[in-house]
Design a protein around this motif. Structure first.
Motif, PDB file in Angstrom:
ATOM      1  N   GLU A  43      -6.560   0.709 -11.677  1.00  0.00           N
ATOM      2  CA  GLU A  43      -5.509   1.719 -11.726  1.00  0.00           C
ATOM      3  C   GLU A  43      -4.772   1.820 -10.395  1.00  0.00           C
ATOM      4  N   CYS A  44      -4.092   0.728 -10.109  1.00  0.00           N
ATOM      5  CA  CYS A  44      -3.563   0.574  -8.755  1.00  0.00           C
ATOM      6  C   CYS A  44      -2.238   1.266  -8.543  1.00  0.00           C
ATOM      7  N   GLU A  45      -1.516   1.562  -9.611  1.00  0.00           N
ATOM      8  CA  GLU A  45      -0.207   2.185  -9.391  1.00  0.00           C
ATOM      9  C   GLU A  45      -0.363   3.601  -8.873  1.00  0.00           C
TER      10      GLU A  45
ATOM     11  N   LYS B 290       0.849  -1.198   0.000  1.00  0.00           N
ATOM     12  CA  LYS B 290       0.000   0.000   0.000  1.00  0.00           C
ATOM     13  C   LYS B 290       0.880   1.242   0.000  1.00  0.00           C
ATOM     14  N   PRO B 291       1.480   1.530  -1.113  1.00  0.00           N
ATOM     15  CA  PRO B 291       2.297   2.745  -1.149  1.00  0.00           C
ATOM     16  C   PRO B 291       1.403   3.980  -1.168  1.00  0.00           C
ATOM     17  N   GLN B 292       2.019   5.119  -0.905  1.00  0.00           N
ATOM     18  CA  GLN B 292       1.251   6.361  -0.936  1.00  0.00           C
ATOM     19  C   GLN B 292       0.726   6.597  -2.350  1.00  0.00           C
ATOM     20  N   GLY B 293      -0.575   6.896  -2.472  1.00  0.00           N
ATOM     21  CA  GLY B 293      -1.185   6.945  -3.793  1.00  0.00           C
ATOM     22  C   GLY B 293      -0.766   8.112  -4.664  1.00  0.00           C
TER      23      GLY B 293
ATOM     24  N   ILE C 235      10.756   2.729  -8.487  1.00  0.00           N
ATOM     25  CA  ILE C 235      11.593   3.846  -8.078  1.00  0.00           C
ATOM     26  C   ILE C 235      11.185   4.383  -6.724  1.00  0.00           C
ATOM     27  N   ILE C 236      10.121   3.839  -6.142  1.00  0.00           N
ATOM     28  CA  ILE C 236       9.815   4.217  -4.766  1.00  0.00           C
ATOM     29  C   ILE C 236      10.108   3.034  -3.872  1.00  0.00           C
TER      30      ILE C 236
ATOM     31  N   TYR D 128      -1.886  -2.339  -4.154  1.00  0.00           N
ATOM     32  CA  TYR D 128      -1.143  -2.563  -5.377  1.00  0.00           C
ATOM     33  C   TYR D 128      -0.695  -4.019  -5.394  1.00  0.00           C
ATOM     34  N   PRO D 129      -0.758  -4.797  -6.425  1.00  0.00           N
ATOM     35  CA  PRO D 129      -1.231  -4.512  -7.774  1.00  0.00           C
ATOM     36  C   PRO D 129      -2.590  -5.150  -8.047  1.00  0.00           C
TER      37      PRO D 129
END
Ligand SMILES: Cc1cc2nc3c(=O)[nH]c(=O)nc-3n(C[C@H](O)[C@H](O)[C@H](O)COP(=O)(O)O)c2cc1C
Ligand SMILES: Cc1cc2nc3c(=O)[nH]c(=O)nc-3n(C[C@H](O)[C@H](O)[C@H](O)COP(=O)(O)O)c2cc1C
Ligand SMILES: Cc1cc2nc3c(=O)[nH]c(=O)nc-3n(C[C@H](O)[C@H](O)[C@H](O)COP(=O)(O)O)c2cc1C
Ligand SMILES: Cc1cc2nc3c(=O)[nH]c(=O)nc-3n(C[C@H](O)[C@H](O)[C@H](O)CO)c2cc1C
Ligand code: SF4
Ligand code: SF4
Ligand code: SF4
Ligand code: SF4
Ligand code: FES
Lengths: 208, 498, 201, 193, 333, 183
Positions: B164-166, B14-17, E6-7, B232-233
């Motif tokens: 559109e998960c990225e 769950k990276p920052q969107g 890249i993150i 993600y993903p």
């Protein structure tokens, strides 16, 4: 030719370091130099006789019974050595244990017979066996030396078994270990000592 | 299907969107640059065959190259103008290599070729598919797989990939918000072509506006809107299939084998455009985001160099890198001369920070964090171990080709290992090995055939000679034999020398 | 095909004969010496275990066979040797025993006991204790084994322990298992002797 | 029964034929580069070891001992073993072609494996009875198989390690064997339960 | 060229390792409280040596040393080794131990991440095998001295205690060894008075409890997963309960087994060495169960007072095979 | 003595007959290892190894009469695989046999070609098309790049064109990491 054989036996194709054959005695009996020398020489003896007696008959041995015949010859020779050592030096016999009869299955003996004596002349086979055997003996001695010093603090311990009681004075006491480094005299120590030797030879070979 | 509501796939991150930075403004409309550069090959499969030459005048929507094989689609002029050149130019590809491109100089009249509305309902299926093929429809979700092939299967359920998960990418989100009707028509048409009884739109729960818009405008009871968690993903084909249907299939399997087909939002909008307005694929929505003064989405003509958009958004001071795609799967573009293609969904500008973080690459400590996040349920650390040491056969045991290169593993790796790069390296080595193996097999066969042929020719010749010999008198025969002997001796000697 | 068979078997047979003869010769020549070596070694050990006691018979030949016994720790028959004076009366016995609770496994030892039940000496035949730690029970390594000389069962039975266990035996720090095993085995041998004295006549 | 169990545990773990008794090292080092081949090799060796142990016991006790020909034991044992190896090869090729394809090339190598002669000699030395000899041979084979397979799995893994150049190949394998031998010392004392 | 993604999540190896020694610090403080500062000197000496060896090896291998010296793994290894050997050990014991751990078990294999054996435990096992007398006895003397058993000086345990400052500590026996020798001789040769009457809450068990607390911290921080420690502890409890049910007079019960010796330390800090333990979940469980069984077998029947170290390095051998046979299903298969 | 000899001879005789019989009955068949070696060789059929093609070289390796490091087109990878298969140590390519070159295909300069058919006879994989006195062409897909057609050409009209990299044949490179360097 002989020069190359000498170089091969002692270094380039050294049984103990490069071919990794004949490992069992290399590791099992080398708790001191005396054992190493004794078993090494016994092996040289068997190898030389085996190689030079098999080379002349190499052409008449049928393929299918090659190995059994070679083994038969080697086993006969080994038994002779076995009994001779038994008669001549009893303590040595006890120290080497079953590793004398095991020269029969010492891979380097059969390997040289199979890959060399069965293809080459008597003279070449003789020298091949001699140098290969000496190559192995030298490795036995070096490992014996390392392990003996580390675990006992001596050199040539029990040498009298080999040379007779008069030579007992040869034993050198380097230090009197208050605490023996037992690992060196145990199997793991043997493996690790050989590993360092092999690594050393790798380094030298790579440098060149 | 409701029992799967809570279902989520293994792993994921769950990276920052960072989505809202490019959704503040509506999609900016088309603008026409001074030169359009269209790579000939823009999709999976063979490059199409050029049907125009330098100097030709073309109208907007006119076909420039026609499909050259079944797995190939057409290319069309995004606007009217002259074909200036056909030459090599950098294409958006990680190799940074040049490929053949069509240089089109717009005349800024933007004159359409005669558009034809296609009455798909009364066409035979083959004809519909041929329309898709000729008009250059490919998947817009990333793989650019020709749509006519995907549309040829008969299925139960159409799944729309609106995840559109990225992080950073918002092109589908914005398209859904602004082109909702067009999109829903597309879904309808696709369902018709595929014979699907229903459609499920899988959309992540962080796209509230789009969801509201969809719910508001959707009147078709066969279309279900399925809200999926933001992980993600989730947008990956197989993961999405699992999220909406509970079905797990392997990489090499196709959803269509199980009664599903998955289309991206962009693809469906293109389908709608084709069948409603008769427009081939000449533009797409691209997100320009990241370290820009004013990130935005653009309706971009295929072939527009990205520098136009970057200038429009305004690049901030300082060193930067241009990334095509999102931060997880994107790759670097070497310059801003590179042009928009059908597969370009996002251009991300990354500042070249002098990082204070500890980013030195360490050996793998087998902490198995990567295992925990791998959505394909692989063992990334093993794949890495074997790829690194080039033991490719072992990587296959660990199912290297099931890796979707999502980058989750690299994202969490405390040793900062560029894991995905290793997998890509291993995959391409294995592929090229396969190809050279095939070539070697062919060469072996041909060599064997040649030896066989030579042998046969020799025996045939010998037979002929024998026949001839039977007819000549004895004396001559003798002479011949002697000659032969000499020749054989010679030959033998030659052979020995060799 | 037949030819190869004949040739192979002929060759093998020939080599067999050759080595048969060679080995037999070696055996014939070395056997006396080997037997002497073995006998000498055994004799030495036996003599050491009876200390400086004088006896007149051939100890090696004067043996009796003891069946398996819990006190001796043997599973198979073992030997006991009887030393006699000039009259043929028994003056001492040497009994083989096995201690199973050594650190590295079985410890085989022989105990020399005079007719009154006093220990004349103990020797370890073989053991697999840790070299440099448990091997001080060998006479070659230390005199520890001489601690047994003169002991018998008549006194306080608590002396049959290491000092660590408040007995009388020294021990080397870090290796008490070995001496415990040896002490126990010797003590049991004495007990066996006491119970079966009539066997040793 | 218990003593046989102890004998088995002893030869497999406590006095492992390869790591503690140091027999059969050449195949141990030589055929351990790949897990697959090591499995085949260990199966073949275990088979020959068991059969060799039994038949050499029989030869020793029914042929050599009655005629006082103990000095022929080395020669007889090895001949018998060589014959067993050859025989195994023959039978296998004829009746189990699949097994033969897997084990075939390893069989001849077994003749030069010290363990194959060492086990019968130890049988004589340790005075085993027939069943004991069978157990001992089987245990030797199992012990050999166990460490060979483990060793091969480690070596396969080490292929990918960043081993320093001087230690790559046999040197690191020897170190690993040494440390394995060290870890088998864990079982010291378990054979005199 | 930069590579995707890249993150990155901000986490690093040194971050992971530093959590491990945070978790070890409380137990060190308790150790010092009970047994004095002796351990501290050893720790400083051992860690310095370890870092030195690490530096030399990296230099010899021509690898830039800085990231590896900063990663902290050497410190963790040396720390675990030092707290496993008697704190009165002479300097050369520490030297040999650290050399074995860092050079032989770690760098010859290729350094961080490439080793297959747990370096600290290899160091410990080599010391134990080579100098059993020293490693198993507090007072190392060759004099076959007086009855020093009463003084309880020759305690031995995996954590040999420093007896300088706190006389109270002396009376806390080392039951593992005493009971073991007691059982070994079926009690008939041992003075029954010596049978340890020991309290559950002695300094050593308190230290073990602090290891437990440290372990919980690591679990909380997700540095380690629960599989290894919990499985080991459960195995030890079940197996020792079973044994003491069979014969309570011969075998210690679970509480004794847990609170004495190295089970807790092993469970949270040693088994969990990520490099040398299996990565699959089922593999971890199998690994821990077998370690538990082997440890107790060694404790109850074998030749060493404690078995964790040997059990760990023995099971290290099995890791590739365990992993091979416990591969989880790949998505879709 | 008699007994010894008798027993040895007895056993040897039995074994001798037995093994002699076996040795005939189970004569070694064609060695599948040759196929495996051949599978590894690149099939360029260039003869640089000193043998008239890959198969003969494979045979020679299997016999032990050739070393594993004689095939330049196979390169280092090939030698590694052969070493693996044969269970011997890797050794670097023997440069007596040439060096590994970038893959290339032959191209015939069609203006110069006199149609002599010599190259057709030389090509080991029949990759050249043409008839006598007609212009020849190389089937690019089938050419292995062995260069055997170069020497026979009387007018030197054949050149080797390296096969360049296209986006399709492009490969991801081995990731360079800054700090690891194994020595
Ligand atoms: C080599 C290849 C062959 C494919 N063949 C088919 C096919 O026969 N039928 C089909 O419906 N889709 C086919 N697809 C499309 C896939 O099902 C999938 O939709 C496409 O790869 C896009 O997915 P992605 O971006 O997750 O990779 C194929 C894809 C590839 C790469
Ligand atoms: C890791 C990963 C993430 C993906 N995420 C998305 C996504 O968010 N949205 C999307 O439309 N396609 C995404 N895709 C591509 C889909 O797998 C698939 O190619 C696409 O939905 C097929 O539709 P199309 O043929 O219409 O392009 C992703 C692929 C991968 C491998
Ligand atoms: C590797 C190693 C080898 C040992 N060898 C022996 C030995 O040969 N004999 C012995 O009595 N104790 C040996 N011990 C020590 C025993 O395990 C046991 O702890 C010790 O004998 C108890 O002695 P203590 O009561 O003096 O502490 C050894 C210990 C280790 C770790
Ligand atoms: C949770 C954890 C536990 C560790 N346990 C050990 C250990 O038991 N022994 C050790 O030498 N290193 C240990 N390390 C440090 C490191 O993993 C070790 O040095 C590597 O094995 C070296 O390659 C540990 C590290 C972590 C994060
Ligand atoms: S996250 Fe990185 S360090 Fe951890 S196991 Fe995976 S690859 Fe190795
Ligand atoms: S990149 Fe591949 S291995 Fe890594 S997490 Fe994604 S699917 Fe798994
Ligand atoms: S050198 Fe040429 S002919 Fe020989 S094996 Fe290699 S490719 Fe084949
Ligand atoms: S065309 Fe020339 S280079 Fe190509 S395969 Fe034929 S002979 Fe070799
Ligand atoms: S020397 Fe023992 S197997 Fe080779």
């Amino acid at each position: 030719m002989i020069k190359k054989q000498l170089f091969d036996g002692l270094w380039a194709q050294n049984p103990g370091l490069i071919q990794l054959l004949g490992l069992c005695p290399t590791l099992a009996v080398t708790t001191n130099i005396t054992n190493g020398v004794a078993l090494g020489l016994a092996t040289v003896f068997v190898m030389v006789l085996a190689n030079s007696s098999i080379a002349p008959i190499r052409k008449i041995v049928p393929d299918g019974v090659r190995v059994p015949i070679f083994v038969l010859i080697i086993a006969g020779l080994v038994t002779i050595v076995d009994y001779t050592i038994h008669a001549v030096s009893f303590p040595l016999y006890q120290a080497l244990g079953i590793f004398i009869p095991l020269i029969v299955t010492n891979c380097i003996v059969l390997a040289r017979v199979e890959s060399f004596a069965s293809k080459n002349s008597v003279k070449e086979s003789f020298f091949d066996a001699l140098f290969m055997g000496l190559g192995l003996t030298i490795v036995l001695i070096i490992i014996g030396l390392i392990r003996e010093i580390l675990s006992q603090g001596t050199i040539f311990q029990n040498i009298e078994f080999l040379l007779g009681d008069e030579f007992a004075f040869l034993t050198i006491h380097i230090f009197e270990p208050k605490h023996q480094f037992l690992l060196a005299s145990l199997p793991p120590g043997a493996f690790i000592a050989l590993a360092f030797l092999v690594a050393g030879s790798n380094l030298i070979n790579k440098r060149k | 299907m409701n029992i799967f509501n809570k279902l989520s796939f293994h792993g994921g991150i769950k990276p920052q969107g960072n989505k809202n930075i490019s959704t503040k403004n509506p999609i900016k409309k088309i603008f026409i640059p001074d030169m359009l550069i269209l790579p000939l090959r823009q999709s999976v499969g063979k490059a199409p065959k050029l049907i125009v030459s330098e100097g030709d005048y073309v109208l907007k929507g006119q076909q420039l190259a026609k499909p050259s094989s079944n797995l190939s689609v057409g290319i069309h002029a995004p606007t009217s103008g002259y074909i200036k050149r056909i030459a090599m130019h950098p294409v958006p590809h990680p190799s940074m290599l040049n490929e053949e491109c069509i240089f089109l100089e717009p005349d800024h009249k933007d004159q359409w070729i005669k558009k034809k509305v296609i009455d798909y309902k009364n066409l035979k299926l083959e004809e519909v598919l041929e329309q898709l093929r000729q008009n250059g429809l490919v998947g817009m979700g990333g793989a650019t797989f020709p749509t006519h092939i995907k549309a040829s299967s008969k299925i139960e359920t159409l799944i729309v990939n609106a995840a559109e998960c990225e992080p950073f990418i918002t092109c589908d989100d914005m398209a859904l918000r602004e082109k909702t009707e067009e999109f829903l028509t597309g879904v309808d048409i696709a369902m018709h072509i595929l014979g699907a009884k229903k459609a499920i739109i899988g959309i992540e729960d962080n796209k509230q506006e789009a969801i509201t818009e969809l719910q508001k405008k959707n009147q078709n009871s066969k279309i279900e809107i399925k809200i999926i968690p933001t992980v993600y993903p989730s947008g990956d084909e197989k993961r999405l299939l699992f999220l909406v249907s509970g079905l797990k299939i392997k990489k090499m399997d196709r959803p269509s084998n199980h009664g599903f087909q998955i289309f991206n939002v962009g693809t469906l909008i293109s389908i709608a455009r084709l069948f409603i307005h008769g427009e081939p694929v000449i533009s797409r929505v691209v997100t320009f985001t990241g370290n820009l003064k004013q990130p935005n989405n653009f309706e971009a003509l295929i072939g527009t160099p990205i520098k136009y958009f970057l200038n429009d958004c305004g690049i901030k001071e300082g060193d930067h890198q241009i990334i095509m795609g999102g931060p997880m799967m994107g790759f670097e573009l070497q310059n801003s001369e590179i042009t928009v293609t059908k597969s370009m969904n996002c251009v991300l500008i990354k500042r070249n920070e002098t990082q204070s973080k500890d980013t030195s690459i360490m050996p793998c400590i087998r902490c198995s964090r990567c295992v925990e996040v791998c959505p394909a349920e692989l063992q990334p650390q093993e794949l890495y171990w074997f790829s690194k040491s080039k033991q490719f056969e072992k990587t296959l045991d660990y199912k290297l080709f099931d890796c979707i290169e999502c980058g989750c593993c690299s994202y969490v790796c405390p040793s900062n290992i560029p894991l995905v790069s290793y997998y890509r390296y291993a995959k391409s080595e294995i592929r090229s090995e396969e190809i050279s193996g095939e070539r070697a097999d062919i060469a072996r066969d041909r060599n064997e055939f040649r030896l066989f042929r030579l042998d046969r020719e020799k025996t045939e010749r010998a037979e002929r000679n024998a026949q001839r010999r039977a007819q000549i008198p004895d004396a001559e025969k003798k002479k011949l034999i002697e000659e032969k002997k000499a020749a054989i001796d010679m030959a033998l000697k030659d052979k020995e020398e060799i | 095909m037949i030819k190869t068979i004949v040739k192979s078997s002929f060759l093998i047979t020939f080599i067999g004969i050759l080595f048969g003869i060679l080995l037999n010769l070696t055996f014939t020549f070395t056997t006396p010496q080997i037997e002497k070596n073995i006998k000498d070694a055994k004799m030495n050990l036996l003599n050491e275990s009876v200390g400086n006691l004088k006896y007149e018979n051939n100890l090696l030949n004067d043996k009796i066979i003891l069946g398996p016994n819990e006190l001796l720790g043997n599973n198979t028959n073992t030997d006991a040797y009887i030393a006699r004076d000039i009259n043929g009366t028994m003056v001492a016995v040497v009994i083989e025993a096995t201690a199973h609770d050594g650190y590295g496994g079985d410890i085989n030892l022989i105990t020399g006991i005079n007719k009154d039940g006093n220990i004349l000496g103990v020797r370890i035949i073989n053991h697999s204790e840790t070299p440099g730690l448990g091997d001080y029970i060998e006479k070659k390594k230390s005199n520890w084994i001489d601690n047994f000389i003169g002991l018998n069962l008549s006194g306080d039975s608590s002396i049959w322990k290491t000092k660590k266990d408040m007995g009388q035996f020294d021990f080397r720090a870090g290796a008490t298992i070995t001496p415990r095993a040896v002490i126990k085995a010797v003590k049991k041998t004495l007990e066996y002797f006491k119970e079966n004295q009539d066997k040793f006549k | 029964m218990k003593e046989y169990l102890v004998l088995l545990i002893g030869i497999v773990f406590v006095n492992n034929i390869v790591l503690t008794k140091i027999l059969g090292l050449c195949p141990f080092m030589g055929v351990s580069k790949k897990l697959e081949t090591s499995v085949s090799m260990s199966a073949a060796t275990a088979f020959v070891l068991t059969l060799g142990s039994i038949s050499s016991w029989l030869i020793y006790h029914y042929l050599l001992e009655p005629f006082h020909l103990e000095y022929l034991r080395t020669i007889m044992f090895i001949i018998v073993i060589a014959a067993i190896v050859q025989f195994t090869e023959l039978v296998m090729e004829k009746n189990f072609p699949f097994l033969y394809r897997v084990l075939g090339i390893f069989l001849p190598l077994i003749t030069t494996n010290c363990a194959v002669l060492g086990i019968p000699l130890l049988n004589v030395q340790m005075n085993h009875n027939l069943f004991g000899a069978a157990i001992f041979g089987l245990g030797g084979g199992l012990g050999f198989s166990l460490v060979l397979i483990l060793f091969a799995s480690l070596r396969e893994k080490l292929e990918g390690a960043d081993t320093p150049l001087a230690f790559q190949g046999t040197a690191i394998a020897l170190i690993t064997a040494g440390l394995m031998s060290l870890s088998f010392m864990a079982f010291i004392g378990l054979d005199n339960l | 060229m930069i590579s995707s993604p890249i993150i990155k999540e901000s986490d690093s190896v040194s971050f992971v390792m530093s959590h491990v020694f945070f978790a070890l610090i409380p137990s060190l403080l308790i150790y010092i409280y009970f047994f004095g500062y002796g351990i501290l000197g050893n720790l400083i000496f051992g860690v310095t040596l370890g870092v030195l060896f690490e530096y030399l090896c990296l230099k010899l291998r021509n690898i830039s040393a800085k990231p590896f010296l900063l990663d902290g793994s050497t410190i963790v290894t040396c720390w675990l080794l030092i707290i496993s050997i008697p704190s009165g050990s002479p300097w050369w014991i520490i030297l040999i131990g650290v050399f074995s751990a860092i050079v032989i078990a770690k760098h010859i294999y290729g350094g961080l991440g490439s080793n297959i054996f747990n370096p600290a435990m290899i160091g410990y096992a080599i010391l134990l095998i080579s100098f059993p007398a020293m490693m198993t006895n507090w007072e190392v003397s060759n004099s076959l001295g007086l009855n020093n058993f009463l003084n309880l000086k020759n305690l031995f345990n995996l954590f040999h205690v420093q007896l300088i400052s706190n006389i109270d500590a002396v009376s806390s026996a080392t039951p593992l060894d005493n009971i073991k020798t007691y059982l070994f001789l079926n009690a008939d040769n041992l003075n029954p008075n010596n049978f340890p009457n020991y309290e559950i809450f002695n300094p050593r068990s308190i230290i073990n409890i602090s290891y437990f607390a440290g372990g919980l911290y690591l679990l909380h921080k997700k540095i380690i997963s629960w599989h290894l420690p919990i499985t080991l502890i459960i195995t030890v409890i079940l197996f020792s309960s079973f044994m003491s049910l069979i014969d309570a007079n011969k075998f210690m019960g679970p509480i004794h087994h847990l609170l004495n010796g190295a089970v807790i330390l092993g469970a949270f800090f040693i088994l969990t060495d990520p490099v040398t333990s299996p990565t699959t979940k089922r593999g971890k469980i199998i690994f821990a169960i077998l370690i538990g069984i082997i440890t107790l077998t060694i404790r109850n029947f074998g030749g060493y007072p404690d078995g964790i170290a040997f059990a760990v390095i023995f099971m290290n051998i099995w890791v590739p095979l365990i992993e091979k046979f416990t591969q989880p299903k790949v998505f879709g298969y | 003595m008699i007994l010894t000899v008798m027993i040895i001879v007895g056993i040897c005789f039995v074994i001798g007959v037995f093994l002699g019989f076996a040795s005939i009955k189970f004569k070694t068949q064609s060695d599948p290892i040759v196929e495996k070696i051949d599978k590894i060789l690149p099939q360029t059929q260039c003869g640089q190894c000193g043998y008239p093609g890959c198969k003969p070289y494979a045979q020679a390796i299997a016999d032990g009469s050739a070393d594993i490091n004689q095939c330049p087109p196979g390169g280092d990878d090939g030698i590694h695989k052969l070493a693996d298969l044969m269970g011997v140590d890797y050794k670097p390519l023997n440069d007596e046999h040439g060096i590994t070159k970038e893959k290339a295909v032959a191209i015939i300069d069609e203006d110069t070609c006199i149609g002599c058919t010599l190259c057709i006879q030389a090509c080991p994989v029949d990759a050249i098309l043409g008839a006598a006195k007609q212009m020849h062409t190389v089937i690019e897909k089938e050419c292995t790049g062995c260069e055997l057609c170069l020497p026979p050409c009387p007018v030197d009209c054949i050149i080797m064109e390296p096969v360049g990299e296209t986006a399709e044949s492009w490969k991801w490179k081995y990731p360079v990491t800054s700090i690891k360097q194994v020595r």
